[in-house]
Design an enzyme around this catalytic site. Sequence first.
Site, short mmCIF file in Angstrom:
data_model
loop_
_atom_site.label_atom_id
_atom_site.label_comp_id
_atom_site.label_asym_id
_atom_site.label_seq_id
_atom_site.Cartn_x
_atom_site.Cartn_y
_atom_site.Cartn_z
N CYS A 1 -1.24 5.79 9.32
CA CYS A 1 -1.61 4.50 8.71
C CYS A 1 -2.76 4.77 7.76
O CYS A 1 -2.73 5.74 7.01
CB CYS A 1 -1.97 3.46 9.77
SG CYS A 1 -3.35 3.92 10.84
N ARG B 1 0.84 -1.21 0.00
CA ARG B 1 0.00 0.00 0.00
C ARG B 1 0.86 1.24 0.00
O ARG B 1 0.57 2.22 -0.70
CB ARG B 1 -0.93 -0.01 1.21
CG ARG B 1 -2.01 -1.08 1.15
CD ARG B 1 -2.76 -1.22 2.47
NE ARG B 1 -3.50 -0.01 2.82
CZ ARG B 1 -4.11 0.15 3.99
NH1 ARG B 1 -4.03 -0.77 4.92
NH2 ARG B 1 -4.78 1.29 4.23
#
Length: 278
Positions: free
Chosen positions: A237, A178
């Site tokens: 995050c 990611r």
Amino acid sequence: MKKILISAQELANQMAMGKKIKILDASLGSTVSNTTNEMASGIIPRALKFDLDDGFSDSLSVFPHTLPSSDVIAESCRKLGIDIEDSIVVYDNKGIYSSPRAYWMLTESGFKDVLILDGGLKSWVESGHRVDNAFSVPNALKSCPNVNSISNVKNTQEVRDNLSSKHFKLIDARSSGRFLGNDPEPRKGLKSGSIPKSLNIPFANVLNEAFYLDEKQIYDVFAKKGIVKSDSLVFSCGSGITACIVLVAAKIAGFENTSLYDGSWSEWAADEKNEIVI
């Protein structure tokens, strides 16, 4: 260094001796991050539900799991019956996943004695301790606890400003796929990639399955990224949950200057003005 973790056996021993402990289950109803840990079933006896999806998130925010105001935190704690001086243990059903978020929120709010169950419910069950099938009914406090306003939080503008000022190092706890933009974001419509100049420490890198690595092992993970004890660290995050796993790991390893970018990638990538690295 302040104690952060407690083992399943240590918790069981303290409960057996009659120590007054408020046990909080901070498990999420659903998660978006890919982890190898399976969820354990059941509820630790006497546990109360610490709801990160509802009472301990800002219900008016368009972003998931946004930190609520101190007044909302205080009222949610009042309803749960937890006060500043209580001995508290938080856990989740994946081992180490959402419990660090609860730990961070409570300690930053001024709660004096909070520990994370290392290994979570999984460790509790595998150690042979019994579970219940329902949460305890809270005994609400008569008045709200006197909580602190959480200040160790960065907003998007501060992260933008840091691209030139370099006052802190931004650490992204998402998976490398990611972070590099190779894997799609689990949230529909959200762009892939990373914040410029951020460092990637996937939260799995500070864990041994459901448990935290030890202090030296965690320090080595940070050192390999060129991070030293004197650095100011800000953690990010997808939505501010797994960032707290790595933030707490930093505390275990002795890093003292830690903060959270609460909006994280969900907020950064949603703003067209923000640069994205792929």
